[in-house]
Design an enzyme around this catalytic site. Structure first.
Site, PDB file in Angstrom:
ATOM      1  N   TYR A  47      34.925   8.163  11.095  1.00  0.00           N
ATOM      2  CA  TYR A  47      36.259   8.048  10.877  1.00  0.00           C
ATOM      3  C   TYR A  47      36.810   9.076   9.870  1.00  0.00           C
ATOM      4  CZ  TYR A  47      40.542   5.586   9.372  1.00  0.00           C
ATOM      5  OH  TYR A  47      41.872   5.287   9.251  1.00  0.00           O
ATOM      6  N   GLY A  69      47.869  -2.736  16.637  1.00  0.00           N
ATOM      7  CA  GLY A  69      47.112  -2.555  15.458  1.00  0.00           C
ATOM      8  C   GLY A  69      47.622  -3.208  14.388  1.00  0.00           C
TER       9      GLY A  69
HETATM   10  N1  SER Z   1      41.695   1.148   5.877  1.00  0.00           N
HETATM   11  C1  SER Z   1      41.009   2.128   6.571  1.00  0.00           C
HETATM   12  C2  SER Z   1      39.726   1.652   6.382  1.00  0.00           C
HETATM   13  O1  SER Z   1      39.301   0.978   5.676  1.00  0.00           O
HETATM   14  C3  SER Z   1      40.999   3.333   5.741  1.00  0.00           C
HETATM   15  O2  SER Z   1      42.037   4.264   6.191  1.00  0.00           O
HETATM   16  O3  SER Z   1      39.078   1.894   7.238  1.00  0.00           O
END
Ligand code: SER
Length: 315
Positions: free
Chosen positions: A143, A13
Site C-alpha cells: 500500500y 469507503g
Molecule cells: N489509515 C491507513 C491505513 O491504516 C493509512 O493510510 O492503512
C-alpha cells in the site's frame, strides 16, 4: 466558466460518504456523482450514484464524458492491512486506477483531480517525529509503495501535462459514520464502537504505539480546502503532509475512560504492529499551513467527546 461537476470514485469507503456530503454542500447535490463498485449505502442513496468498477477504463471515460465531469476525487484503493493479503492485486488496483484517472484528466482536459496519499508512504528509516514534508521515503507495505509511486505519478502529470492534481498524505482517519476497510489505524475507530457496546476493547497495537491521526471532519475540511485553494498556492504537486493530532492506544483509552469510567483495554499486537512501527509518530505539516492556510479543529479530547455523544445517541 464551466460548471463544476464532480465524480467521486470509491465513495463507499470510510472517507467517501462524508466527503460526498461536503461536496454536495459546495457544488449542489445534482452536480456530484458518487460511485463505487458496490451498491450505494446509507446517505449515498440520497444523491446521484453510479456503480463503477474503476478498472474498467471505458466505463470510466463514458461516465466522465456523458456527465461533463470537471473534477475527479479518486479514493478507491486497498489499504495497508488488506493490501498485504494480496500484494499483486493491491499494486494493480491502486496504480492502474490512478493512471486511468490521470490519463483521463489529461485527455479530457478535466479541471482538477484529487487523490489521497498516506503516512504509509514513509518507512522505517524516515525520521519518526515531526516527519518533514521532504525526507526519506522507504515504505515497506505494498500500500505504501503504491502511495509513494502514486505521488511521483501525480507530480509527473502536473509537470508534463499541466494536470491540476492535488493530494494529501492522510494520517489515520477516525469517523463514526462509516467503518474503515482494512487499515492499520482502524483500531482508533473500532475502540469507540466497542467502548459503547462492550465497555472493553482488545487492541491489535501495543499501548505505546504513537501514530498521527485525524478526525473525519478535519479530513473532509483539509481535502476541500486544498481543492478550493487557488492553483498558484498549491506548490507541492506530489502530496502534502497533513496533521492534527498524534496519540497511542493508551492515551485514547484514558480519554474514553473520562466518559465511560469502567472502560478497559487489553493489548494483543498482531502483524499490523510491524506496519505501525514503520510509520511516523507525528507529522510536520507546515507546508500545508503556509501554502494554503491549513488549520485543524479537532484534538483527541474534542474528537472523543463528539464521537461518543453521536454514537451514544445512535445505540
Ligand atoms: N489509515 C491507513 C491505513 O491504516 C493509512 O493510510 O492503512
Amino acid at each position: 466558466m464551466k460548471k463544476t461537476k464532480v465524480l467521486l470514485i470509491g465513495a463507499g469507503g470510510q472517507l467517501g460518504s462524508e466527503l460526498t456530503q461536503g461536496l454536495w454542500s459546495i457544488y449542489g447535490i445534482d452536480n456530484v456523482i458518487s460511485s463505487d463498485i458496490k451498491d450505494p449505502q446509507g446517505i449515498l442513496k440520497e444523491g446521484r450514484y453510479e456503480k463503477l468498477d474503476v478498472m474498467q477504463k471505458d466505463k470510466l471515460y463514458e461516465l466522465l464524458k456523458s456527465n461533463d465531469i470537471t473534477q475527479v476525487y479518486h479514493l478507491a484503493a486497498l489499504l495497508s492491512a488488506t493490501g498485504e493479503q494480496d500484494p499483486r492485486w493491491a499494486w494493480k488496483l491502486n496504480m492502474e486506477s490512478l493512471l486511468y484517472v490521470l490519463e483521463a484528466a489529461h485527455e479530457l482536459k478535466l479541471d482538477k483531480v484529487y487523490w489521497p496519499s498516506s503516512i504509509a508512504a514513509f518507512g522505517p528509516t524516515t525520521p519518526k517525529d515531526s516527519t518533514p514534508q521532504d525526507t526519506i521515503m522507504d515504505p515497506t507495505t505494498v500500500y505504501g509503495i503504491t502511495k509513494l509511486a502514486g505521488e511521483r505519478w501525480c507530480e509527473y502529470f502536473f509537470r508534463r501535462y499541466g494536470v491540476d492534481v492535488r493530494s494529501l498524505r492522510y494520517p489515520g482517519l477516525i469517523g463514526y459514520k462509516t467503518q474503515p476497510g482494512g487499515g492499520t489505524t482502524d483500531y482508533a475507530v473500532d475502540i469507540y464502537f466497542k467502548a459503547i457496546a462492550n465497555k472493553t476493547y482488545e487492541c491489535f497495537l501495543s499501548a505505546d504505539t504513537y501514530l498521527p491521526m485525524m478526525y473525519m471532519n478535519d479530513a473532509v475540511k483539509a481535502t476541500l480546502d486544498l481543492m478550493e485553494a487557488p492553483a498558484e498556492k498549491v506548490k507541492v504537486r506530489s502530496s502534502y503532509n497533513i496533521s492534527s493530532m498524534s496519540f497511542c492506544p493508551a492515551q485514547i483509552a484514558s480519554t474514553i475512560k473520562k466518559h465511560i469510567p469502567d472502560f478497559t483495554i487489553t493489548y494483543k499486537p498482531d502483524f499490523r504492529q510491524t506496519i505501525a512501527d514503520s510509520w511516523p509518530k507525528s507529522i510536520d505539516d507546515s507546508a500545508a499551513r503556509n501554502d494554503w492556510g491549513w488549520q485543524h479543529q479537532f484534538g483527541l479530547a474534542e474528537m472523543t467527546e463528539d464521537i461518543l455523544k453521536n454514537l451514544g445517541n445512535q445505540v
